[in-house]
Design an enzyme around this catalytic site. Structure first.
Site, mmCIF file in Angstrom:
data_model
loop_
_atom_site.group_PDB
_atom_site.id
_atom_site.type_symbol
_atom_site.label_atom_id
_atom_site.label_comp_id
_atom_site.label_asym_id
_atom_site.label_seq_id
_atom_site.Cartn_x
_atom_site.Cartn_y
_atom_site.Cartn_z
ATOM 1 N N TYR A 32 -0.193 -1.788 -12.145
ATOM 2 C CA TYR A 32 -1.614 -1.641 -12.459
ATOM 3 C C TYR A 32 -1.804 -1.003 -13.844
ATOM 4 C CZ TYR A 32 -1.585 -2.709 -7.532
ATOM 5 O OH TYR A 32 -1.334 -3.311 -6.327
ATOM 6 N N GLY A 46 3.560 -3.634 -3.888
ATOM 7 C CA GLY A 46 3.419 -3.879 -5.317
ATOM 8 C C GLY A 46 3.710 -2.613 -6.098
ATOM 9 N N ARG A 47 2.854 -1.626 -5.886
ATOM 10 C CA ARG A 47 2.949 -0.376 -6.639
ATOM 11 C C ARG A 47 4.318 0.293 -6.489
ATOM 12 N NH1 ARG A 47 -1.489 2.807 -8.031
ATOM 13 N NH2 ARG A 47 -2.714 1.650 -6.523
ATOM 14 N N TYR A 71 -9.780 5.576 -11.919
ATOM 15 C CA TYR A 71 -9.530 6.233 -10.626
ATOM 16 C C TYR A 71 -9.267 7.728 -10.773
ATOM 17 C CZ TYR A 71 -7.904 1.371 -9.653
ATOM 18 O OH TYR A 71 -7.759 0.014 -9.553
ATOM 19 N N CYS A 111 -13.928 4.519 -28.205
ATOM 20 C CA CYS A 111 -15.202 5.236 -28.322
ATOM 21 C C CYS A 111 -15.876 5.418 -26.966
ATOM 22 C CB CYS A 111 -16.100 4.489 -29.286
ATOM 23 S SG CYS A 111 -15.291 4.265 -30.867
ATOM 24 N N GLU A 137 4.016 -6.581 1.699
ATOM 25 C CA GLU A 137 3.571 -6.970 0.356
ATOM 26 C C GLU A 137 3.502 -5.774 -0.586
ATOM 27 O OE1 GLU A 137 -0.313 -8.455 1.315
ATOM 28 O OE2 GLU A 137 0.439 -10.355 2.095
ATOM 29 N N GLY A 197 0.759 -1.247 0.000
ATOM 30 C CA GLY A 197 0.000 0.000 0.000
ATOM 31 C C GLY A 197 0.785 1.290 0.000
ATOM 32 N N ARG A 224 -6.084 3.384 -15.504
ATOM 33 C CA ARG A 224 -6.086 4.135 -14.239
ATOM 34 C C ARG A 224 -6.717 5.524 -14.353
ATOM 35 N NH1 ARG A 224 -2.139 5.550 -11.825
ATOM 36 N NH2 ARG A 224 -3.023 5.215 -9.790
#
Ligand SMILES: *Cc1c(COP(=O)(O)O)cnc(C)c1O
Length: 422
Positions: free
Chosen positions: A376, A278-279, A319, A347, A276, A239, A315
């Site tokens: 992501y 990731g990003r 988001y 489109c 953990e 996170g 993304r």
């Protein structure tokens, strides 16, 4: 810090000029840097030096086998959230003892796969899942190591779609019920309770929510030990956020600051620590390179229509995320920037990457790069509008390799079947 820098006026990936890759593989494409991936993994690993720990890279951020192989070689474990990701980890050579299995909806089939192939621990998210895992383990004559994911009811102060630690979110069991659930788990012969798991969300830009959650985990650990559970491992989730806007002055906390906080809050418990991320490992280790198809004058605005679209990088549409977008040819210092609406060919009005973004003058055929696209990005891509998934390229020094090729239209069309009775 990353390894996508201008040299002699041209944006490079490590030692390779991006126009060379574009000429070789065509646009659009993702490009990842081994040096940046390595650096980011080591930042976490070093942040926990002195503590028994394992950095379990979150596969969902970027699951390419080459990226996983690199992580495995660096000594990482991995966090997987599906049987498919588990298969990827094993195929990349990561031993089962370094694989953690998370996710709210693991099927019995996925449990069997991991129990037979080797697993470090399951992060169990509900009592029905616990019962199912117990049954599957007993049927195979093995014992499943578990941590229970607790939901600490902490506001991660991030985008609502990636906040996972509030009581209204689907993740984990309410921390207030944890003692009861652990007592139940301990009574199931197919399970071995080894730890506690928590993951409160993604793209967190402050340590406060982490510290609030980890403090609760520490208290719970003491309580569970007093109840007789042998809690020896704390999985603290991922996170930690990344800077998406280079021009902004604010920056998320560094891994070293995060690591020090963990040691301060939980260091006295003598538990093995898992994280953990990731990003933070993959995000700024990748870019998406795209070509301008048209420059279109609209009503009071100029559209830059590029050959990447929301299906390649979702993304911004999903988001409202910001990506820095830079020209591959470095602008001279006296360049006057103008506002562009940067859009893809799909489109949907949502296929908009940026509005009124200051950019140097650009023309048809120019290359631009979306920064911070390594996490992501490719993993969330689709073939909407029958646009083939775009290639992924890995660079290390002056080595370049296509680590996932572009499918042909035949590949795509051949996946469909027209029934003979039609
Ligand atoms: C998504 C996820 C991660 C990784 O989150 P990042 O924000 O990419 O670091 C880690 N653990 C779990 C359980 C996740 O769902």
């Amino acid at each position: 810090m990353d390894h996508f820098l201008y040299r002699d006026g041209i944006l490079h990936a490590e030692d390779v000029p991006l126009p060379e890759i574009a000429a070789e593989v065509g646009t659009p494409f993702y490009c990842y840097s081994v040096a940046t991936l390595t650096r980011h993994f080591r930042l976490f690993d070093e942040a926990l030096a002195g503590t028994d720990h394992l950095v379990c890279y979150a596969v969902k951020a970027n699951s390419n086998l080459a990226v996983l192989k690199l992580m495995g070689d660096l000594g990482a474990g991995v966090d997987v959230v599906s049987g498919g990701e588990y298969r990827r980890a094993i195929a990349a050579g990561i031993p089962g003892e370094r694989v953690v299995f998370s996710g709210v909806g693991k099927t019995r089939e996925e449990m069997r796969l991991a129990l037979q192939g080797g697993i470090r621990q399951f992060n169990v998210e509900s009592e029905p899942e616990m019962a199912a895992l117990n049954e599957v383990a007993l049927s195979l004559g093995v014992v499943a190591p578990i941590a229970v994911r607790v939901n600490p009811d902490v506001d991660a102060q991030t985008h609502e779609k990636i906040a996972t630690g509030k009581s209204e979110n689907k993740f984990g069991i309410p921390i207030a019920r944890a003692r009861e659930v652990y007592a139940h788990a301990a009574a199931l012969p197919g399970l071995d309770v080894v730890g506690i798991d928590v993951h409160i969300g993604s793209q967190l830009t402050s340590l406060e929510p982490f510290e609030a959650a980890y403090t609760k985990v520490g208290d719970l650990c003491r309580m569970l030990r007093a109840d007789g559970h042998d809690i020896r491992r704390l999985d603290l989730g991922g996170g930690l956020g990344i800077p998406y806007e280079g021009r902004s002055n604010s920056r998320p906390p560094l891994p070293v600051e995060y690591g020090h906080m963990i040691q301060r809050v939980l260091g006295d418990l003598d538990c093995e620590i898992e994280i953990e991320p990731g990003r933070l490992i993959a995000g700024n280790a990748g870019i998406l390179v795209t070509r301008v198809i048209y420059v279109k004058e609209g009503e009071g605005r100029t559209f830059l229509i590029v050959d990447a679209a929301m299906n390649d990088l979702v993304r911004p549409a999903m988001y409202s995320a910001h990506h820095d977008i830079v020209p591959v040819v470095e602008p001279t210092p006296d360049t006057v920037e103008g506002p562009y609406d940067i859009v893809g060919p799909v489109c949907e009005t949502g296929d908009t990457f940026a509005k009124a973004r200051p950019m140097p003058p650009l023309a048809e055929g120019d290359l631009v790069a979306f920064r911070s696209a390594g996490a992501y990005g490719a993993v969330m891509a689709s073939e909407y509008n029958t646009r083939p998934l775009i290639p992924e390229v890995l660079v290390s020094g002056d080595h370049v390799a296509v680590i996932r090729g572009r499918p042909s239209f035949d590949d795509i069309l051949n996946r469909d079947t027209i029934p003979e009775w039609l």
